[in-house]
Each structure stands twice: as C-alpha cells, then as structure tokens.
Write a protein that holds these residues in place. Sequence first.
Motif, PDB file in Angstrom:
ATOM      1  N   ASN A 115       0.837  -1.209   0.000  1.00 30.31           N
ATOM      2  CA  ASN A 115       0.000   0.000   0.000  1.00 30.31           C
ATOM      3  C   ASN A 115       0.866   1.250   0.000  1.00 30.31           C
ATOM      4  O   ASN A 115       1.363   1.660   1.046  1.00 30.31           O
ATOM      5  CB  ASN A 115      -0.923  -0.017   1.217  1.00 30.31           C
ATOM      6  N   PRO A 116       1.043   1.890  -1.164  1.00 34.60           N
ATOM      7  CA  PRO A 116       1.893   3.072  -1.224  1.00 34.60           C
ATOM      8  C   PRO A 116       1.248   4.283  -0.556  1.00 34.60           C
ATOM      9  O   PRO A 116       0.041   4.517  -0.677  1.00 34.60           O
ATOM     10  CB  PRO A 116       2.080   3.304  -2.725  1.00 34.60           C
ATOM     11  N   VAL A 117       2.071   5.029   0.158  1.00 34.90           N
ATOM     12  CA  VAL A 117       1.649   6.292   0.773  1.00 34.90           C
ATOM     13  C   VAL A 117       2.732   7.324   0.494  1.00 34.90           C
ATOM     14  O   VAL A 117       3.823   7.001   0.046  1.00 34.90           O
ATOM     15  CB  VAL A 117       1.430   6.159   2.295  1.00 34.90           C
ATOM     16  N   GLY A 118       2.436   8.582   0.786  1.00 28.96           N
ATOM     17  CA  GLY A 118       3.437   9.623   0.639  1.00 28.96           C
ATOM     18  C   GLY A 118       3.445  10.233  -0.749  1.00 28.96           C
ATOM     19  O   GLY A 118       2.516  10.083  -1.551  1.00 28.96           O
ATOM     20  N   ALA A 119       4.514  10.936  -1.039  1.00 31.90           N
ATOM     21  CA  ALA A 119       4.702  11.623  -2.309  1.00 31.90           C
ATOM     22  C   ALA A 119       6.199  11.703  -2.578  1.00 31.90           C
ATOM     23  O   ALA A 119       7.021  11.398  -1.698  1.00 31.90           O
ATOM     24  CB  ALA A 119       4.099  13.026  -2.259  1.00 31.90           C
ATOM     25  N   ASP A 120       6.556  12.080  -3.784  1.00 29.57           N
ATOM     26  CA  ASP A 120       7.948  12.380  -4.086  1.00 29.57           C
ATOM     27  C   ASP A 120       8.440  13.387  -3.043  1.00 29.57           C
ATOM     28  O   ASP A 120       7.845  14.459  -2.888  1.00 29.57           O
ATOM     29  CB  ASP A 120       8.026  12.970  -5.491  1.00 29.57           C
ATOM     30  N   PRO A 121       9.498  13.082  -2.296  1.00 30.75           N
ATOM     31  CA  PRO A 121       9.952  14.016  -1.258  1.00 30.75           C
ATOM     32  C   PRO A 121      10.269  15.408  -1.790  1.00 30.75           C
ATOM     33  O   PRO A 121      10.229  16.378  -1.029  1.00 30.75           O
ATOM     34  CB  PRO A 121      11.204  13.329  -0.697  1.00 30.75           C
ATOM     35  N   ARG A 122      10.550  15.510  -3.086  1.00 27.21           N
ATOM     36  CA  ARG A 122      10.810  16.817  -3.686  1.00 27.21           C
ATOM     37  C   ARG A 122       9.533  17.463  -4.223  1.00 27.21           C
ATOM     38  O   ARG A 122       9.581  18.513  -4.857  1.00 27.21           O
ATOM     39  CB  ARG A 122      11.841  16.670  -4.806  1.00 27.21           C
ATOM     40  N   MET A 123       8.392  16.834  -3.966  1.00 32.35           N
ATOM     41  CA  MET A 123       7.069  17.352  -4.318  1.00 32.35           C
ATOM     42  C   MET A 123       6.901  17.573  -5.818  1.00 32.35           C
ATOM     43  O   MET A 123       6.146  18.439  -6.266  1.00 32.35           O
ATOM     44  CB  MET A 123       6.763  18.658  -3.561  1.00 32.35           C
ATOM     45  N   ARG A 124       7.567  16.730  -6.625  1.00 29.72           N
ATOM     46  CA  ARG A 124       7.335  16.793  -8.063  1.00 29.72           C
ATOM     47  C   ARG A 124       6.014  16.137  -8.433  1.00 29.72           C
ATOM     48  O   ARG A 124       5.338  16.574  -9.377  1.00 29.72           O
ATOM     49  CB  ARG A 124       8.500  16.118  -8.805  1.00 29.72           C
ATOM     50  N   THR A 125       5.664  15.074  -7.718  1.00 23.53           N
ATOM     51  CA  THR A 125       4.434  14.340  -7.989  1.00 23.53           C
ATOM     52  C   THR A 125       3.874  13.794  -6.682  1.00 23.53           C
ATOM     53  O   THR A 125       4.564  13.704  -5.662  1.00 23.53           O
ATOM     54  CB  THR A 125       4.677  13.157  -8.950  1.00 23.53           C
ATOM     55  N   GLY A 126       2.602  13.398  -6.745  1.00 23.70           N
ATOM     56  CA  GLY A 126       1.923  12.779  -5.613  1.00 23.70           C
ATOM     57  C   GLY A 126       0.586  12.270  -6.096  1.00 23.70           C
ATOM     58  O   GLY A 126       0.348  12.162  -7.304  1.00 23.70           O
TER      59      GLY A 126
END
Length: 350
Positions: A170-181
């Motif tokens: 189950n994926p959570v979170g986003a690209d830590p650099r906030m490029r995608t989510g």
Amino acid sequence: MKVLIAGGAGYIGSTVASACSDAGITPVVLDSLVTGRREFAAGREFYEGDIADGPLIDRIFAEHPDIDAVVHCAALIVVPDSVADPVGYYRANVAKSLEFAEHLLRNGSTRLIFSSSASIYGADTDLTVDEDSPIAPQSPYARTKAVCEAMFADIAAARPLRVLSLRYFNPVGADPRMRTGLQLRRPSHALGKMIQAWEEGVPFRVTGTDYPTRDGSGIRDYIHVWDLATAHVAALAAFDTLLPETGTETGTGTGTGTGTGSAASSAVVNVGTGTGTTVRELLDVFNSVVDAPVPAVDAPARPGDVAGAYTRSERARRVLGWEPRHSLAEGIRHSLEWAAVREDVLGHSV
C-alpha cells in the motif's frame, strides 16, 4: 539506460520516472491520461495513448530504438470500482496488457517489469505473506493482477520475453521533492480519507472492524511511494542477474503460485516494509503528526475489502539489494505536504 514507463503519468509511474531520472536512467512516458496527469510528464519524452495501440507502440520504439526495458504501471486500481465494473477492469487491465505484450515482442523488447499487487495473495493465519504464499485474490481488481501475472509467465515461457513482477503493498506519501503525488483530491484509500477528515474537521470512518487482526481493523503494509520507486530502479539494475538472457537457472525461484513459466523467464518479488499496520494504528500515527487529532467512528467494510496482509520481505533484500528507507510517519508528512501544494501543481480540477 532508457526505460519506457507505461502509466508513467500516474501516481506510481510518475514517481518511478523521477527515481529513474535521479538515477541517471532516461524515462520515456506512455500514458492515456485516463487517470494520469499531463503535468506529471512535463519535461520528459511523453506519448499520450493506450498500451493496446499497436501503431503508437511501434512509433515509440522506432523513435527510441535504445529502450532497454519496459515498466508496466498502467492499470485501473480502485477495488470497489472493480466490483461494480468487472468488465471494464478486465478489459483495461488484462485484455490491453495482452495486446501490449504482443506489441513489445514485435518490437524486440524482452525486459518487462510488471507492477503487480500483493492483493493477489491469500494471507497465512498470521496475515503475513511471501512470494510463495497461495494466490487467492478477493476482488475483480486483484484477480486482474493475478491473471496478468499468469498470462505473462505463460508468454515468457514460450517467447523471448522476461518478466519480473513486483508485488507491492500500500503506497503512501509523495515524491519528497514534491514533483508528484496522488493526483486525486479525494482518494479512496485509508490515508486519503484521513486527510479529508482532518481537513473537514469530521471523524474518520474505520471501514471494517471485525477482521481477525489485533484490533479488528484491516491490516496493511504501508510503503512510502519513493521507496517503491527506488525498488523499481533496483529491479532494473538487477534484471539481467535475476533473469539472465541465456536462460540459465538463477536459483531464485519464481514464486508465481501459478504453476506456469520457468525460473529463467519470470520471477516475482514482494516490495513492502515487512511491518503490518492496522487502520487504527495508522490513525494513531497520523494523529501523532498533525496538530488537531482526528477521532474515529466504526463503519461497515466496503465492497471487495479484505483483512489484508503484510510481507515477509527477505527476497527483495537478497535479490535486489533493496530495503525501505522511509518511515510511515514520513509518508504521512509527505502526503500532507503534497496535499498542500497539489492544486498549485495540478490546478483546481482535481
């Protein structure tokens, strides 16, 4: 190295594309934009279209003859929707994947990483699974993934296609650099619903409270999407070692649970944290991150929901040299950070 990422403008595919770019791998993105976002393909080689579109696939390979591998992330993924529309799900996830495989073979593409799902498993009594656990999907969505794995293994046994299926949780979170989510403003999974409840100041509904887990709520293996993306990069690096083109036995085993294919042509690897977290525990971690805790109310399970499972993840460490780096709390923080900037990136239409 150059990689074609089918579904590369979606949540997971776009994060995989970013991880590839960061690792010096050039992504070529193919996406129909049914659920993906054009913004997530900005600055990349991008083709809008369907994986079943043979002339388009031919054009991609003609224009990029140096594509070394394909990552297949294109799929519909919402379990309740699959219960309501199994025909649409089998058409999108299975029939089109079969067409895609034929187009890849025609263009001489022999390395395929298939983004599969841990939802295909029948969990052991302790709710853990490994790659050799029984295959027992409980929803049309999950069955489409199991059918695709078996289909790809059969094709790989007879044709020069080698297939590595990554069964992730189950994926959570986003690209830590906030490029995608997550592209959806109102996602249907538990963390998305928690964020919505927090934003609206209403209780979070725990859907399903009588499962055989330690607190009655469903249990999942929540993996940070960036860890999942780096697992795909690790799989690309290890592909020829795990599935050598010569057909030499590698000794890793397929773990397909299908009885088809061979160890030299197809293999599977679980990608998870190895830790099970119940929905109530997820809410506890969420409330430790936010400033205003969200209360919970019990609610009936949704159509197609199951108790869940989490992985025994030794194989990923052994054959990919990969292990997760981000905590669940980090995944929640990155999800909240993405929720705060999503409209700036994608506009108000989501």
